[in-house]
Design an enzyme around this catalytic site. Sequence first.
Site, PDB file in Angstrom:
ATOM      1  N   GLU A 132       0.884  -1.203   0.117  1.00  0.00           N
ATOM      2  CA  GLU A 132      -0.019  -0.098  -0.072  1.00  0.00           C
ATOM      3  C   GLU A 132       0.762   1.328   0.004  1.00  0.00           C
ATOM      4  OE1 GLU A 132      -2.844  -0.281   3.207  1.00  0.00           O
ATOM      5  OE2 GLU A 132      -3.467  -2.348   2.605  1.00  0.00           O
ATOM      6  N   ASN A 173       2.143  -5.321  -3.223  1.00  0.00           N
ATOM      7  CA  ASN A 173       0.704  -5.791  -2.825  1.00  0.00           C
ATOM      8  C   ASN A 173      -0.173  -4.147  -2.491  1.00  0.00           C
ATOM      9  OD1 ASN A 173      -1.360  -7.621  -2.106  1.00  0.00           O
ATOM     10  ND2 ASN A 173      -1.003  -6.937   0.083  1.00  0.00           N
ATOM     11  N   HIS A 209     -10.440  -6.092  -2.051  1.00  0.00           N
ATOM     12  CA  HIS A 209     -11.335  -6.067  -0.870  1.00  0.00           C
ATOM     13  C   HIS A 209     -12.496  -5.159  -1.695  1.00  0.00           C
ATOM     14  CE1 HIS A 209      -8.821  -7.131   2.318  1.00  0.00           C
ATOM     15  NE2 HIS A 209      -8.030  -6.517   2.024  1.00  0.00           N
ATOM     16  N   GLU A 239      -6.202 -11.003  -0.804  1.00  0.00           N
ATOM     17  CA  GLU A 239      -6.897 -10.501   0.227  1.00  0.00           C
ATOM     18  C   GLU A 239      -8.392 -10.484  -0.217  1.00  0.00           C
ATOM     19  OE1 GLU A 239      -5.229  -7.120   2.433  1.00  0.00           O
ATOM     20  OE2 GLU A 239      -3.438  -7.719   2.040  1.00  0.00           O
ATOM     21  N   ASP A 241     -12.149 -10.550  -0.320  1.00  0.00           N
ATOM     22  CA  ASP A 241     -13.412 -10.484   0.539  1.00  0.00           C
ATOM     23  C   ASP A 241     -14.366  -9.513  -0.056  1.00  0.00           C
ATOM     24  OD1 ASP A 241     -12.572  -8.184   1.479  1.00  0.00           O
ATOM     25  OD2 ASP A 241     -12.024  -8.871   3.554  1.00  0.00           O
TER      26      ASP A 241
END
Length: 322
Positions: A132, A173, A209, A239, A241
């Site tokens: 990030e 990432n 996400h 990641e 979701d």
Amino acid sequence: YAQLHTLAKAAGLKYFGTATDNNELTDTALVAALSNTSEFGQITPGNSQKWDSIEPSPNTFAFTNGDVVTALAKKNAQMLRCHTLVWFQQLPAWVQNGTWTKETLTAALQNHVTKTVTHYKGQCYSWDVVNEALEQDGTFRKSVFFTTIGEDYIRIAFEAAAAADPDTKLYYNDFSIENPSPKTTAALNIVKSLKASGTKIDGLGLQSHFIVGSTPSKEVQIANLKSFTALGVEVAITELDIRMTLPSTAALNSQQSVDYQNSVAACVEVENCVGVTVWDFDDKYSWVPSTFPGTGSACLFNENLVRKEAYFGAVAGITGAS
Ligand code: G3I
């Protein structure tokens, strides 16, 4: 019946995996489900390899919690995505609020990366070296690393990681890079500039996400993943979701199932997309409700470890991908 990791392997991925965290590992039902290796062939420690956990005070390393998760993966013969070396969040106060010069922070960063990667040498399929680093508008995030060292901190982190374990795959990432945007262009530029300087970078992690009903289409995700692999790196969904505004409804649940299917299928259909990791597989331990109050139900299994419609969407994404 065949489950996610088994199906993913058959479809050409290296793994289907999940994040977990130390506080989950006293839950015996959870551990049993997590240790089902036909479901999950890969684990990511959700918190215990972050800087505040690993090096809480200068040059004092605390690997115990990280080691608990990596030992479980080893016992289960699951792959590990190690996460994460350099991130602006979950930094100990001595880093966040330290009085730094470029030289002293560079040395602290190199020491952290070197000692951490060395400790886990041989155990990590990959490391999220930098996490990030970008803002939504594509500029560099004004972290302590960027403001003190400049964008060169990224290269410095990758160089140190490569030196400490030449066999682990080194990833950048980030989130909100799953479709074309200024931020995605900036992530592509990170890959290009590391490669141009001869720095080892092996992969690009797309956190993914998402929000039910507003995920990028499968075609957009495929084209976007290919924009990274075209630069000569592998990609992974790291990641995944997909949260919804609660309460869940039949319509939201079936849209969520389609959304999971699209993301998983996108990875399966892109050569050099190596795997899909969900950010916790069960709603009981998901980070979502505490961070986005009023939302949740983002995972594949419910609080009682029952497979949801979303789970079967993920299965369809693997088996139905063309
Ligand atoms: O460690 C303290 C503990 O001492 C204290 O008792 C407890 C009380 O709240 O808090 C604990 O810290 C929490 C930590 O997780 C460990 O459980 C923090 O409050 C909490 O904010 C932290 O949340 C984590 C979050 O990263 C921090 O930004 C989530 O669990 C974790 O899932 C999440 O993961 C990130 C990825 O690393 C990067 N991408 C986004 C993703 C979701 O935010």
